[in-house]
Motif scaffolding. Structure first.
Motif, PDB file in Angstrom:
ATOM      1  N   TYR A  47      -1.470   4.718 -10.658  1.00  0.00           N
ATOM      2  CA  TYR A  47      -0.871   3.499 -10.119  1.00  0.00           C
ATOM      3  C   TYR A  47      -0.796   2.447 -11.208  1.00  0.00           C
ATOM      4  O   TYR A  47      -1.799   2.125 -11.842  1.00  0.00           O
ATOM      5  CB  TYR A  47      -1.703   2.974  -8.936  1.00  0.00           C
ATOM      6  CG  TYR A  47      -1.194   1.684  -8.356  1.00  0.00           C
ATOM      7  CD1 TYR A  47       0.109   1.580  -7.870  1.00  0.00           C
ATOM      8  CD2 TYR A  47      -2.015   0.556  -8.286  1.00  0.00           C
ATOM      9  CE1 TYR A  47       0.579   0.392  -7.328  1.00  0.00           C
ATOM     10  CE2 TYR A  47      -1.552  -0.630  -7.746  1.00  0.00           C
ATOM     11  CZ  TYR A  47      -0.260  -0.708  -7.273  1.00  0.00           C
ATOM     12  OH  TYR A  47       0.206  -1.887  -6.745  1.00  0.00           O
ATOM     13  N   SER A  48       0.407   1.908 -11.414  1.00  0.00           N
ATOM     14  CA  SER A  48       0.631   0.951 -12.496  1.00  0.00           C
ATOM     15  C   SER A  48       0.900  -0.461 -11.992  1.00  0.00           C
ATOM     16  O   SER A  48       1.202  -1.350 -12.781  1.00  0.00           O
ATOM     17  CB  SER A  48       1.825   1.408 -13.354  1.00  0.00           C
ATOM     18  OG  SER A  48       3.021   1.460 -12.562  1.00  0.00           O
ATOM     19  N   GLY A  49       0.800  -0.670 -10.688  1.00  0.00           N
ATOM     20  CA  GLY A  49       1.162  -1.963 -10.116  1.00  0.00           C
ATOM     21  C   GLY A  49       0.208  -3.090 -10.434  1.00  0.00           C
ATOM     22  O   GLY A  49       0.538  -4.261 -10.253  1.00  0.00           O
ATOM     23  N   PHE A  79       0.838  -1.197   0.000  1.00  0.00           N
ATOM     24  CA  PHE A  79       0.000   0.000   0.000  1.00  0.00           C
ATOM     25  C   PHE A  79       0.875   1.250   0.000  1.00  0.00           C
ATOM     26  O   PHE A  79       0.587   2.238  -0.689  1.00  0.00           O
ATOM     27  CB  PHE A  79      -0.941  -0.009   1.203  1.00  0.00           C
ATOM     28  CG  PHE A  79      -1.944   1.103   1.198  1.00  0.00           C
ATOM     29  CD1 PHE A  79      -2.693   1.404   0.067  1.00  0.00           C
ATOM     30  CD2 PHE A  79      -2.166   1.859   2.340  1.00  0.00           C
ATOM     31  CE1 PHE A  79      -3.628   2.430   0.060  1.00  0.00           C
ATOM     32  CE2 PHE A  79      -3.096   2.884   2.351  1.00  0.00           C
ATOM     33  CZ  PHE A  79      -3.828   3.181   1.209  1.00  0.00           C
ATOM     34  N   GLN A  80       1.957   1.196   0.757  1.00  0.00           N
ATOM     35  CA  GLN A  80       2.897   2.318   0.773  1.00  0.00           C
ATOM     36  C   GLN A  80       3.479   2.555  -0.617  1.00  0.00           C
ATOM     37  O   GLN A  80       3.572   3.705  -1.084  1.00  0.00           O
ATOM     38  CB  GLN A  80       4.025   2.046   1.773  1.00  0.00           C
ATOM     39  CG  GLN A  80       5.051   3.176   1.882  1.00  0.00           C
ATOM     40  CD  GLN A  80       6.218   2.801   2.770  1.00  0.00           C
ATOM     41  OE1 GLN A  80       6.889   1.799   2.527  1.00  0.00           O
ATOM     42  NE2 GLN A  80       6.453   3.577   3.810  1.00  0.00           N
ATOM     43  N   GLN A  81       3.873   1.485  -1.299  1.00  0.00           N
ATOM     44  CA  GLN A  81       4.404   1.623  -2.654  1.00  0.00           C
ATOM     45  C   GLN A  81       3.375   2.246  -3.591  1.00  0.00           C
ATOM     46  O   GLN A  81       3.694   3.112  -4.414  1.00  0.00           O
ATOM     47  CB  GLN A  81       4.846   0.266  -3.193  1.00  0.00           C
ATOM     48  CG  GLN A  81       6.121  -0.266  -2.583  1.00  0.00           C
ATOM     49  CD  GLN A  81       6.639  -1.499  -3.328  1.00  0.00           C
ATOM     50  OE1 GLN A  81       5.887  -2.201  -3.978  1.00  0.00           O
ATOM     51  NE2 GLN A  81       7.924  -1.740  -3.233  1.00  0.00           N
ATOM     52  N   ALA A  82       2.123   1.787  -3.465  1.00  0.00           N
ATOM     53  CA  ALA A  82       1.067   2.319  -4.324  1.00  0.00           C
ATOM     54  C   ALA A  82       0.845   3.807  -4.071  1.00  0.00           C
ATOM     55  O   ALA A  82       0.751   4.604  -5.023  1.00  0.00           O
ATOM     56  CB  ALA A  82      -0.228   1.540  -4.091  1.00  0.00           C
ATOM     57  N   ASP A  91      -6.234  -7.241 -13.525  1.00  0.00           N
ATOM     58  CA  ASP A  91      -5.934  -7.552 -12.124  1.00  0.00           C
ATOM     59  C   ASP A  91      -6.970  -6.924 -11.197  1.00  0.00           C
ATOM     60  O   ASP A  91      -7.429  -7.555 -10.229  1.00  0.00           O
ATOM     61  CB  ASP A  91      -4.544  -7.031 -11.742  1.00  0.00           C
ATOM     62  CG  ASP A  91      -3.410  -7.800 -12.403  1.00  0.00           C
ATOM     63  OD1 ASP A  91      -3.622  -8.962 -12.786  1.00  0.00           O
ATOM     64  OD2 ASP A  91      -2.309  -7.221 -12.531  1.00  0.00           O
ATOM     65  N   TRP A  92      -7.333  -5.674 -11.470  1.00  0.00           N
ATOM     66  CA  TRP A  92      -8.302  -4.980 -10.626  1.00  0.00           C
ATOM     67  C   TRP A  92      -9.675  -5.647 -10.695  1.00  0.00           C
ATOM     68  O   TRP A  92     -10.346  -5.816  -9.669  1.00  0.00           O
ATOM     69  CB  TRP A  92      -8.412  -3.506 -11.043  1.00  0.00           C
ATOM     70  CG  TRP A  92      -7.365  -2.640 -10.438  1.00  0.00           C
ATOM     71  CD1 TRP A  92      -6.335  -2.007 -11.078  1.00  0.00           C
ATOM     72  CD2 TRP A  92      -7.229  -2.297  -9.055  1.00  0.00           C
ATOM     73  NE1 TRP A  92      -5.557  -1.294 -10.195  1.00  0.00           N
ATOM     74  CE2 TRP A  92      -6.101  -1.451  -8.943  1.00  0.00           C
ATOM     75  CE3 TRP A  92      -7.948  -2.623  -7.909  1.00  0.00           C
ATOM     76  CZ2 TRP A  92      -5.677  -0.925  -7.720  1.00  0.00           C
ATOM     77  CZ3 TRP A  92      -7.533  -2.100  -6.685  1.00  0.00           C
ATOM     78  CH2 TRP A  92      -6.404  -1.274  -6.595  1.00  0.00           C
ATOM     79  N   VAL A  93     -10.082  -6.004 -11.888  1.00  0.00           N
ATOM     80  CA  VAL A  93     -11.379  -6.670 -12.037  1.00  0.00           C
ATOM     81  C   VAL A  93     -11.393  -7.976 -11.249  1.00  0.00           C
ATOM     82  O   VAL A  93     -12.355  -8.283 -10.524  1.00  0.00           O
ATOM     83  CB  VAL A  93     -11.693  -6.922 -13.524  1.00  0.00           C
ATOM     84  CG1 VAL A  93     -12.914  -7.823 -13.668  1.00  0.00           C
ATOM     85  CG2 VAL A  93     -11.921  -5.603 -14.255  1.00  0.00           C
TER      86      VAL A  93
END
Length: 301
Positions: free
Chosen positions: A261-263, A248-251, A268-270
């Motif tokens: 955000y490209s992570g 979460f910190q990286q995001a 993936d989100w779906v």
């Protein structure tokens, strides 16, 4: 027919000497994910509860820890072990601690030999152990409460003395706790030699605490290595809170820097959103609504 208390299932695992990996969780979603992925038990620790609430472990009250454990336990049938600190007081208080955790649906707790209330310096690896007789009294009376409430409820005796008094002192305390009814032990070996020796010297099976990110040099092991050394299980104390915080910190850093955000891909989100909704049990709720408030006739108004 009423469902059996989770303590019965945990007790059966202990009796069979089945190796039990227990991720330390911070919410019910993690519990349902652990169940979906085939894990046999879960854990709620003082570090995870203290960190996720920003209260910190030394300031946690019994009610706060019980409430956190209850929220997680109520959404899964996996047996849960919980960190009960130093029993939240003297033997009388420890007996109530057993009762409260059992009533919350918890399968077992560990009780330690540290000073109560715990000091913040605990996080600097400064432990303050009470005399052995005081620790054993807490375990003895916790076990009496267990026997009265539910003999299957698992009492784990935890000693922090290995960190500064050595393996011999810690094992002596665990074995004394075993003599008054503790089913499982927990200590903190400082190196590989002590790690290997501990299960051989203990009267009761030991569970290992995997302290990822520790700053005192304690070794880390795979589940296979721990099982081969004779440990009955592993409490992975920081795995959920650490992974969640790190990523979460990286995001947030990326969003702060770039505005996006490209992570994770859109796919993936779906998939993630669908999996979260599935773990929440939305299909069942949809069915209820479709048979009541979302009937087709309502859509025509």
């Amino acid at each position: 027919m009423a469902k059996a208390h989770p303590a019965r299932r945990l007790r059966a695992l202990v009796k069979r000497r089945t190796f039990i990996y227990m991720p330390s969780l911070i919410d019910g979603l993690g519990a349902r994910l652990a169940k979906q992925l085939g894990f046999k038990a879960i854990y709620t620790g003082g570090y995870a509860t203290g960190g996720s609430t920003t209260i910190t472990e030394p300031l946690l009250t019994m009610s706060e820890q019980v409430d956190q454990a209850r929220r997680i336990a109520r959404v899964t049938d996996l047996p849960m072990v919980c960190d009960a600190g130093a029993g939240f007081g003297e033997p009388m208080h420890t007996m109530r601690t057993v009762d409260e955790f059992h009533n919350a649906g918890i399968a077992g707790i560990h009780i330690e030999d540290q000073l109560y209330p715990k000091r913040a310096h605990y996080h600097k690896y400064v432990a303050h152990a009470v005399p052995q007789n005081e620790f054993v009294d807490k375990i003895r009376w916790a076990c009496r409460a267990r026997d009265k409430i539910d003999p299957d409820f698992v009492i784990i005796a935890r000693s922090d003395t290995c960190r500064f008094l050595g393996l011999g002192e810690a094992i002596k305390r665990i074995n004394a706790a075993a003599d008054v009814g503790a089913a499982v032990g927990l200590i903190f070996p400082r190196d590989h030699k002590e790690t290997v020796a501990a299960p051989k010297k203990s009267k009761i099976p030991l569970v290992w605490v995997q302290s990822r990110g520790n700053r005192d040099g304690r070794p880390l092991y795979s589940n296979q290595q721990l099982e081969e050394m004779g440990y009955i299980g592993c409490i992975d104390a920081q795995v959920h809170i650490g992974v969640a915080f790190h990523f979460f910190q990286q995001a947030l850093k990326e969003i702060r820097k770039t505005g996006d955000y490209s992570g994770m891909s859109q796919e993936d989100w779906v998939a993630a959103r669908q999996a979260i909704e599935d773990l929440c049990g939305l299909d069942e709720y949809y069915e209820v609504e479709e048979q009541t408030v979302e009937k087709k006739s309502w859509g025509k108004r």
